[in-house]
Design a protein around this motif. Structure first.
Motif, short mmCIF file in Angstrom:
data_model
loop_
_atom_site.label_atom_id
_atom_site.label_comp_id
_atom_site.label_asym_id
_atom_site.label_seq_id
_atom_site.Cartn_x
_atom_site.Cartn_y
_atom_site.Cartn_z
N PRO A 103 97.73 11.09 -15.38
CA PRO A 103 96.52 10.64 -14.70
C PRO A 103 96.35 11.18 -13.29
N VAL A 104 97.46 11.38 -12.57
CA VAL A 104 97.36 11.88 -11.20
C VAL A 104 96.80 13.30 -11.18
N SER A 105 97.34 14.17 -12.02
CA SER A 105 96.84 15.54 -12.05
C SER A 105 95.41 15.61 -12.57
N LEU A 106 95.06 14.72 -13.51
CA LEU A 106 93.68 14.66 -13.97
C LEU A 106 92.75 14.25 -12.84
N ALA A 107 93.17 13.25 -12.06
CA ALA A 107 92.36 12.80 -10.93
C ALA A 107 92.20 13.92 -9.89
N ILE A 108 93.25 14.70 -9.66
CA ILE A 108 93.17 15.79 -8.67
C ILE A 108 92.18 16.85 -9.12
N THR A 109 92.25 17.25 -10.38
CA THR A 109 91.31 18.27 -10.85
C THR A 109 89.87 17.78 -10.78
N ARG A 110 89.66 16.52 -11.07
CA ARG A 110 88.30 15.99 -10.98
C ARG A 110 87.84 15.92 -9.53
N GLY A 111 88.75 15.60 -8.62
CA GLY A 111 88.38 15.59 -7.21
C GLY A 111 88.00 16.96 -6.69
N VAL A 112 88.76 17.98 -7.07
CA VAL A 112 88.45 19.35 -6.64
C VAL A 112 87.14 19.82 -7.26
N THR A 113 86.91 19.47 -8.52
CA THR A 113 85.62 19.79 -9.14
C THR A 113 84.48 19.19 -8.35
N GLY A 114 84.66 17.95 -7.90
CA GLY A 114 83.63 17.29 -7.11
C GLY A 114 83.34 18.01 -5.80
N LEU A 115 84.36 18.60 -5.18
CA LEU A 115 84.15 19.34 -3.94
C LEU A 115 83.16 20.49 -4.15
N PHE A 116 83.32 21.22 -5.23
CA PHE A 116 82.43 22.35 -5.52
C PHE A 116 81.03 21.87 -5.92
N GLU A 117 80.97 20.82 -6.72
CA GLU A 117 79.67 20.39 -7.23
C GLU A 117 78.84 19.68 -6.17
N GLY A 118 79.49 19.02 -5.20
CA GLY A 118 78.76 18.33 -4.15
C GLY A 118 77.94 19.27 -3.29
N SER A 119 78.48 20.43 -2.96
CA SER A 119 77.74 21.38 -2.14
C SER A 119 76.55 21.97 -2.90
N PHE A 120 76.67 22.06 -4.21
CA PHE A 120 75.55 22.57 -5.00
C PHE A 120 74.35 21.64 -4.94
N TYR A 121 74.61 20.34 -5.08
CA TYR A 121 73.52 19.37 -5.22
C TYR A 121 72.58 19.40 -4.01
N SER A 122 73.12 19.22 -2.83
CA SER A 122 72.27 19.16 -1.65
C SER A 122 71.55 20.48 -1.41
N THR A 123 72.24 21.58 -1.65
CA THR A 123 71.64 22.89 -1.44
C THR A 123 70.49 23.14 -2.40
N ALA A 124 70.73 22.88 -3.67
CA ALA A 124 69.72 23.19 -4.69
C ALA A 124 68.49 22.30 -4.56
N VAL A 125 68.70 21.00 -4.37
CA VAL A 125 67.53 20.12 -4.30
C VAL A 125 66.74 20.36 -3.02
N GLY A 126 67.43 20.69 -1.93
CA GLY A 126 66.73 21.04 -0.71
C GLY A 126 65.91 22.30 -0.86
N TYR A 127 66.47 23.28 -1.55
CA TYR A 127 65.79 24.56 -1.76
C TYR A 127 64.56 24.38 -2.65
N VAL A 128 64.72 23.68 -3.76
CA VAL A 128 63.60 23.47 -4.68
C VAL A 128 62.47 22.69 -4.00
N SER A 129 62.80 21.62 -3.32
CA SER A 129 61.77 20.78 -2.72
C SER A 129 61.03 21.49 -1.60
N ALA A 130 61.69 22.41 -0.90
CA ALA A 130 61.05 23.10 0.21
C ALA A 130 60.11 24.21 -0.23
N VAL A 131 60.35 24.82 -1.39
CA VAL A 131 59.52 25.95 -1.82
C VAL A 131 58.29 25.51 -2.61
#
Length: 408
Positions: A103-131
């Protein structure tokens, strides 16, 4: 046409929307693999409800950290320079998830995945809404948001049937192929539109707002804080529902593994239509009206899901409830761009999204504690009141256009 005309940037705006939609689709196809597989993971790793809650929360530890920095970097250097590394990153880390041993290693991989996906969300929705201009911004963001409902649906069905046939590790390995293809397509075909060429920029000038702003300006906008809390409530409900619904209907209601996992997919199919309708309503009648309507109805219909007595009834109520629960997000997101200077659209979106991820972070833990102490059924009922609260809070805010700083 759903989106209407976007002016001289019509074709480029739609390419931005398509590229961000594809990334968003994969983002949620990835994160939705976990929920239907939890009954299998629970048995293999001998987890309790609180342990399951922590597994879901681990993803949001990473996901909460990066929306604001990601949005800031996108506003400063361009959306493409944030989106492409984000997509490649979460695709690679997802593959590693298949090979964890505990479970610890599973939690770590999910946490690192979240780091990458979090930056996508704000960037993409900001870009779409502004254009897209305000007159059809809600609809554009609604189309974008169907990426998460459809991506979640595909991820849930894929994980459910692959997990049942080949075990819970099998679905994670395949994500790298579509992820790399989308990243390459985005790099080649999606344009980087200058701030001065975006409709949000001209709207700000017309409304007498600020052309430029700094991050602290966001903290002075009343609506920004209201959106933060609305996002918190939306994710407080959705991600606990997403985490515990398969377990609830399998362990409490006695449904099969496949039927329990498929309930989430039914909610998301209906939620795709709900997202589109919420965008149309908010563009026509205002952001507050659309948000309040969907919040109130989400609470009422979730009561129907929990009190259904047959699989057929549950599926019907799940479809109705999912229509409103997942239809909340586009209007909340598009409202933020109405309120901030055009050079802060992604950073401001990140601020609102941070509220959502704090909600997603705490709710599985809270639900796990309630489930352990008072039963899983009680844990599933706490979201009725939270959605009704959201329907009330939204009226503290104001309809706005043009990034005029409105002090709290």
């Amino acid at each position: 046409m759903l989106l209407g005309e976007c002016g001289q940037n019509d074709k480029r705006a739609k390419l931005v929307l398509l590229g961000c939609w594809l990334g968003w689709f994969l983002n949620f196809a990835d994160r939705s693999l976990l929920s239907p597989l939890l009954p299998l993971i629970k048995d293999e790793m001998n987890l309790g409800y609180l342990g399951i809650g922590f597994l879901t929360t681990a993803f949001f530890i990473g996901y909460t950290i990066t929306p604001v920095p990601g949005g800031y970097l996108a506003d400063k250097f361009g959306a493409k320079k944030v989106i492409i590394p984000s997509v490649i990153g979460f695709g690679i880390v997802t593959v590693f998830t298949a090979f964890v041993k505990n479970p610890v290693s599973l939690a770590i991989t999910r946490g690192v995945t979240g780091l990458f996906e979090g930056s996508f969300y704000s960037t993409a929705v900001g870009y779409v809404s502004a254009v897209f201009p305000k007159k059809n911004r809600g609809r554009a963001v609604a189309v974008y948001e169907t990426g998460w409902t459809l991506g979640s649906m595909v991820g849930i069905f894929f994980a459910t049937f692959m997990g049942a046939e080949y075990g819970w590790r099998s679905p994670w390995i395949f994500m790298i192929i579509p992820t790399l293809l989308v990243a390459a397509w985005f790099w080649k075909y999606v344009p980087q539109i200058k701030k001065e060429d975006m409709p949000a920029y001209q709207e700000t000038l017309d409304a007498g707002g600020k052309e430029q702003g700094v991050f602290k300006d966001i903290l002075k906008i009343r609506n920004a804080w209201i959106i933060f809390f609305l996002q918190f409530i939306a994710n407080f409900g959705y991600w606990s529902i997403n985490t515990f619904t398969p377990l609830y209907f399998k362990e409490v209601k006695g449904y099969s593994f496949i039927a329990s996992g498929s309930l989430l997919a039914v909610m998301l199919i209906a939620g795709t239509l709900g997202s589109l309708l919420s965008g149309v309503i908010s563009d026509k009648f205002g952001r507050r009206t659309g948000i309040s309507l969907f919040y109130a109805t989400a609470g009422i219909t979730w009561y129907g899901v929990l009190n259904s007595v047959t699989v057929t009834q549950t599926l019907c109520w799940a479809a109705i409830s999912g229509f409103f629960i997942t239809g909340l997000y586009p209007t909340i997101l598009s409202w933020m761009t109405d309120c901030v200077p055009p050079n802060l659209t992604s950073a401001a979106s990140g601020f609102g999204i941070m509220g959502a991820e704090v909600g997603a972070f705490v709710t599985p833990i809270i639900a796990g504690i309630v489930a352990n102490s008072m039963g899983l059924g009680m844990a599933m009922n706490i979201y009725i009141g939270s959605y009704i609260l959201g329907a009330i809070i939204v009226w503290i805010g104001r309809e706005m256009t043009g990034g005029i700083v409105q002090h709290t």
